[in-house]
Design a protein around this motif. Structure first.
Motif, PDB file in Angstrom:
ATOM      1  N   TYR A  28      13.721 -27.673 -14.743  1.00  0.00           N
ATOM      2  CA  TYR A  28      12.845 -26.726 -15.106  1.00  0.00           C
ATOM      3  C   TYR A  28      13.337 -25.522 -15.977  1.00  0.00           C
ATOM      4  O   TYR A  28      14.563 -25.089 -15.179  1.00  0.00           O
ATOM      5  CB  TYR A  28      12.045 -26.306 -14.068  1.00  0.00           C
ATOM      6  N   ARG A  29      13.109 -25.295 -17.005  1.00  0.00           N
ATOM      7  CA  ARG A  29      13.499 -23.814 -17.690  1.00  0.00           C
ATOM      8  C   ARG A  29      12.821 -22.766 -17.608  1.00  0.00           C
ATOM      9  O   ARG A  29      11.591 -22.664 -17.730  1.00  0.00           O
ATOM     10  CB  ARG A  29      13.722 -24.368 -19.074  1.00  0.00           C
ATOM     11  N   SER A  30      13.529 -21.796 -17.113  1.00  0.00           N
ATOM     12  CA  SER A  30      12.518 -20.544 -16.601  1.00  0.00           C
ATOM     13  C   SER A  30      13.344 -19.541 -17.833  1.00  0.00           C
ATOM     14  O   SER A  30      13.967 -19.837 -18.627  1.00  0.00           O
ATOM     15  CB  SER A  30      12.893 -19.943 -15.241  1.00  0.00           C
ATOM     16  N   ASP A  31      12.706 -18.423 -17.609  1.00  0.00           N
ATOM     17  CA  ASP A  31      13.224 -17.544 -18.603  1.00  0.00           C
ATOM     18  C   ASP A  31      14.692 -16.904 -18.601  1.00  0.00           C
ATOM     19  O   ASP A  31      15.224 -17.177 -17.513  1.00  0.00           O
ATOM     20  CB  ASP A  31      12.287 -15.934 -18.276  1.00  0.00           C
ATOM     21  N   TYR A  32      15.113 -16.455 -19.781  1.00  0.00           N
ATOM     22  CA  TYR A  32      16.403 -16.242 -19.826  1.00  0.00           C
ATOM     23  C   TYR A  32      17.333 -16.963 -19.280  1.00  0.00           C
ATOM     24  O   TYR A  32      18.423 -16.814 -18.614  1.00  0.00           O
ATOM     25  CB  TYR A  32      16.476 -14.518 -18.977  1.00  0.00           C
ATOM     26  N   GLY A  33      17.258 -18.232 -19.704  1.00  0.00           N
ATOM     27  CA  GLY A  33      18.366 -18.988 -19.675  1.00  0.00           C
ATOM     28  C   GLY A  33      18.532 -19.742 -18.149  1.00  0.00           C
ATOM     29  O   GLY A  33      19.454 -20.571 -17.953  1.00  0.00           O
ATOM     30  N   GLN A  34      17.536 -19.337 -17.266  1.00  0.00           N
ATOM     31  CA  GLN A  34      17.933 -19.717 -16.054  1.00  0.00           C
ATOM     32  C   GLN A  34      17.196 -21.305 -15.898  1.00  0.00           C
ATOM     33  O   GLN A  34      16.102 -21.449 -16.337  1.00  0.00           O
ATOM     34  CB  GLN A  34      17.044 -18.917 -15.049  1.00  0.00           C
ATOM     35  N   THR A  35      18.213 -22.058 -15.216  1.00  0.00           N
ATOM     36  CA  THR A  35      17.417 -23.428 -15.210  1.00  0.00           C
ATOM     37  C   THR A  35      17.515 -23.866 -13.668  1.00  0.00           C
ATOM     38  O   THR A  35      18.300 -23.443 -12.899  1.00  0.00           O
ATOM     39  CB  THR A  35      18.037 -24.622 -15.840  1.00  0.00           C
ATOM     40  N   TYR A  36      16.542 -24.754 -13.355  1.00  0.00           N
ATOM     41  CA  TYR A  36      16.403 -25.162 -11.910  1.00  0.00           C
ATOM     42  C   TYR A  36      16.324 -26.730 -12.045  1.00  0.00           C
ATOM     43  O   TYR A  36      16.112 -27.435 -12.878  1.00  0.00           O
ATOM     44  CB  TYR A  36      15.272 -24.620 -11.163  1.00  0.00           C
ATOM     45  N   ALA A  37      16.911 -27.344 -10.769  1.00  0.00           N
ATOM     46  CA  ALA A  37      16.677 -28.698 -10.547  1.00  0.00           C
ATOM     47  C   ALA A  37      15.297 -28.704  -9.743  1.00  0.00           C
ATOM     48  O   ALA A  37      15.201 -28.025  -8.865  1.00  0.00           O
ATOM     49  CB  ALA A  37      17.782 -29.253  -9.581  1.00  0.00           C
ATOM     50  N   ALA A  38      14.257 -29.424 -10.327  1.00  0.00           N
ATOM     51  CA  ALA A  38      12.977 -29.484  -9.701  1.00  0.00           C
ATOM     52  C   ALA A  38      12.718 -30.749  -8.863  1.00  0.00           C
ATOM     53  O   ALA A  38      12.902 -31.852  -9.458  1.00  0.00           O
ATOM     54  CB  ALA A  38      11.970 -29.127 -10.430  1.00  0.00           C
TER      55      ALA A  38
END
Ligand code: SF4
Ligand code: SF4
Lengths: 322, 422
Positions: free
Chosen positions: B83-93
């Protein structure tokens, strides 16, 4: 994460107070109505003709510029209509059509668009235009000569000119009350003090203009005029006279307060306003021109970027070497 | 909260009063867990579809990355996405098919004897995501803990709710913070009307004005502690740390009941602007929250994590309630303010409204042109407290706040790059 629903994504904040440039333009036009009605009732159809032509030309010039720049038309925000309206209000009712066309060109294109459009102009577009007209065709703004054919039922003199060349004696017959209700020669939208006060109050109440500028302009003008008057009452007119003649009130409420060319911080607004008021009287009393508002405000426009640097210290600013 | 065409009054933003009523959202069939993705490209997943997780278990997702995220549910991994969030932050969902809770032993042991050093690696998983590691990082230099009894955005009332209705947990939490070496003051900030309930919390009470954005840390530092926070500094550098009331209550729950808090309070702001507080298991997808409350969403709506001034719009309703999620706002397509491409007219409205006395009208000219360094040096970009009021009032509808956040982000990127070069 596929999702059939498409939500609108945008940045915070997600509320807006609903204010807009268009609303501000309309407010300004509404505020001009009393002065305008007065002008049209005094000078009749020719006045209406000048105003209508001026608004239309201003908008067309902007549209043309949008076309050249391949921009979406921006005239819907009515900012050029306001410029056209104000320019028209400064002209005498007898102004020929070509002066309106040229004047609005000077205001919109030379005064504003070449600097990058709205918000980018260093000088008030309306005043830029009127200054150039004043210098190039001085006769056009000679309210005396231009209006000589009118007989509105009161003595049609342009008080500032009379006082300049003939001294206070010449205007002793005009009472402040008469000036307030517009019994003087002038531009279409400039003579009626009461109407302009109403318009100004409306603009201030609605937060369209920054009251600090208007008030300090008027105060600066009154104080300077008072000093002159005290020094030589026979030569220099009283403060009330300066307040109600020429472009003073339209300047205080409609011209000096133009957003892009006036300061936004509190102290700078006071300096700017008071400076413009001071210069106005200075030019009127000892300068070469009959009315000083145009050049006074333009000069303060010039100083604006410098003055507006006097801003409060932001939260947590650490002074270097301190 | 609109400015009417006539009239000059700009409304002063007051906080919504937290309703007492709270609704429990049932455990969802599918939960989702977000784990920070490491920035490097050669990351390797060690978790796979079909693995089972227990409640409270550390989620080892990436090879060689120490897990800090714990699962808030028990179940089987059915899907892994990014999952891509704001300002380049990504998460494994991670999508988890949930079953009845089975507590992980390690976490059970931890909750039996909670201590600062054992809790701190996990603290970001607790409701309100307190950052306990600052106490170790600054080795006893933190002398003041400020508990925020109000929320950092309008309409959201999670911390208010916690401060008012979780009093015994708050009290235990306050005790926990008081025992931390070096801490001299534990202050709870609350508005006047909450005084009678918070008085017994054991913390020093500071009354704050209930006007947005007076509760943001920079103003609390200035108004209550008399320290002006130099622009760009963290409060911790000056010995002060801020913790949400909900987080204090969560720690208090561990201390007093020896159980792990896995649910949190969430304010749901509905289309009509009405607010409801719900208690929800962390990891519950927003969709399940909406379903439980009979809210249907449709294309063109806007869904915001957080409140109206500082929240983040999201593009999917499948993302879960995280430890940091305090509010979710749903807006009708018709209520979304239009953006425009109008330039700044220098009207000065932003200057009047900015609580940090920023030269916004000049700043925005630098930011528009990507001159971030100049924005920082000449216009004090870092002094901005990120309240969003400037964008709220701008008649040109310029995305000033967005420019500011972007500018700060770009500058931080440049700084990190420079540090790496050295
Ligand atoms: S977001 Fe805007 S109004 Fe708020 S502090 Fe920053 S510059 Fe000022
Ligand atoms: S409110 Fe908007 S238009 Fe007005 S000065 Fe600020 S940035 Fe410019």
């Amino acid at each position: 994460m596929s999702n059939a629903k498409k939500f609108v994504v945008s940045h915070a904040p997600f509320w807006h107070n609903g204010d807009s440039i268009t609303a501000r333009s309309y407010h300004t036009m509404i505020a001009a109505i009393p002065a305008l009605l007065f002008g049209i009732s005094t000078y009749g159809v020719p006045a209406a003709r000048v105003i209508a032509l001026s608004i239309a030309c201003a908008m067309l010039w902007e549209l043309g510029m949008n076309y050249i720049n391949r921009q979406e038309p921006t005239i819907a925000n009515a900012s050029s209509a306001v410029i056209g309206l104000l320019f028209g209000m400064l002209l005498p009712a007898t102004a020929p059509w070509w002066i309106v066309v040229i004047g609005t060109f000077l205001a919109i294109i030379v005064g504003r668009e070449i600097f990058g459009g709205m918000g980018g102009n260093p000088f008030n577009p309306v005043l830029t235009a009127i200054a150039i007209v004043m210098l190039s065709w001085p006769d056009m703004l000679d309210y005396y000569g231009a209006l000589v054919n009118y007989n509105p039922g009161f003595s049609m003199i342009y008080p500032l000119e009379a006082v300049k060349f003939q001294g206070v004696e010449a205007v002793s017959g005009i009472s402040i009350v008469n000036l307030l209700i517009g019994k003087q020669a002038g531009g279409i939208g400039t003579p009626c003090g009461i109407a302009l006060f109403i318009g100004g109050a409306y603009l201030i109440y609605n937060g369209v203009i920054r009251w600090e500028i208007s008030i300090s302009f008027i105060v600066g003008l009154l104080i300077t005029a008072h000093l002159f008057n005290a020094a030589d009452p026979a030569k220099y007119a009283c403060p009330g006279f300066h307040l109600l003649t020429g472009y003073t009130l339209i300047g205080a409420f409609f011209l000096a307060t133009e957003d892009a060319t006036s300061p936004v911080n509190f102290i700078p607004m006071l300096i700017y306003g008071a400076g413009a008021g001071f210069l106005t009287v200075l030019i009127r009393n000892i300068g070469a021109y009959v009315d000083g508002v145009v050049f006074a405000v333009l000069l303060m426009n010039l100083a604006n970027p410098l003055i507006d640097r006097l801003r409060p210290k932001p939260l947590g600013k650490v002074l270097e070497n301190a | 909260m609109k400015r009417s065409f006539f009239g000059s009054a700009t409304p002063a933003f007051k906080y919504a009063v937290s309703p007492h009523k709270i609704e429990d959202i049932p455990m969802p069939e599918q939960a989702m867990l977000f784990v920070d993705q490491p920035k490097n490209r050669d990351r390797k997943y060690v978790i796979k579809i079909g693995d089972t997780v227990k409640t409270g278990q550390k989620l080892n997702v990436f090879d060689g990355v120490e897990a800090t995220t714990i699962s808030t549910v028990t179940g089987t991994v059915t899907d892994i996405q990014t999952y891509r969030s704001d300002y380049g932050q990504t998460y494994a969902a991670l999508t988890i098919k949930t079953v009845n809770d089975d507590m992980d032993e390690a976490i059970v042991a931890l909750t039996q004897a909670p201590a600062l050093n054992t809790l701190s690696p996990y603290s970001s998983n607790l409701p309100g995501a307190p950052n306990l590691s600052v106490f170790e990082q600054y080795a006893s230099a933190i002398h003041t803990v400020v508990i925020n009894g109000l929320d950092d955005d309008l309409l959201v009332s999670v911390n208010q709710w916690a401060a008012q209705y979780l009093t015994s947990n708050i009290k235990a939490g306050v005790g926990f913070f008081k025992d931390i070496p070096g801490v001299k003051r534990v202050i709870l900030t609350a508005p006047e009307r909450m005084l009678s309930v918070v008085n017994s919390s054991g913390a020093e009470i500071s009354v704050i004005e209930e006007i947005y954005p007076k509760v943001l840390p920079a103003f609390i530092m200035r108004d209550l502690l008399g320290t002006v926070l130099p622009a760009g500094d963290t409060t911790e550098k000056h010995g002060v740390t801020f913790i949400k009331a909900e987080a204090v209550a969560a720690i208090g729950q561990i201390v007093s009941t020896k159980t792990l808090p896995i649910s949190k309070v969430l304010t749901v702001v509905k289309r009509d602007g009405s607010c409801q507080n719900v208690r929800v298991r962390m990891g519950t997808p927003l969709k399940s929250v909406f379903d439980a409350l009979n809210i249907t969403t449709q294309t063109g709506d806007r869904i915001i994590l957080g409140g109206p001034m500082r929240g983040t719009a999201i593009y999917s309703e499948n993302i879960p309630v995280l430890a940091t999620t305090d509010g979710v706002t749903i807006q009708n397509a018709s209520d979304i303010p239009r953006v425009s491409t109008d330039p700044c007219t220098n009207c000065g409205e932003c200057i009047r409204v900015c609580p940090a006395d920023m030269p916004v009208n000049v700043l925005v000219r630098y930011l528009e042109n990507g001159l971030y360094q100049e924005a920082k040096d000449l216009c004090d970009l870092l002094s901005c407290v990120e309240c969003g009021l400037c964008s709220y009032v701008c008649p040109s509808k310029m995305p000033i706040f967005q420019y500011i956040k972007l500018g700060k982000y770009e500058l931080s990127q440049i700084e990190t790059a420079e540090e790496q070069d050295e």
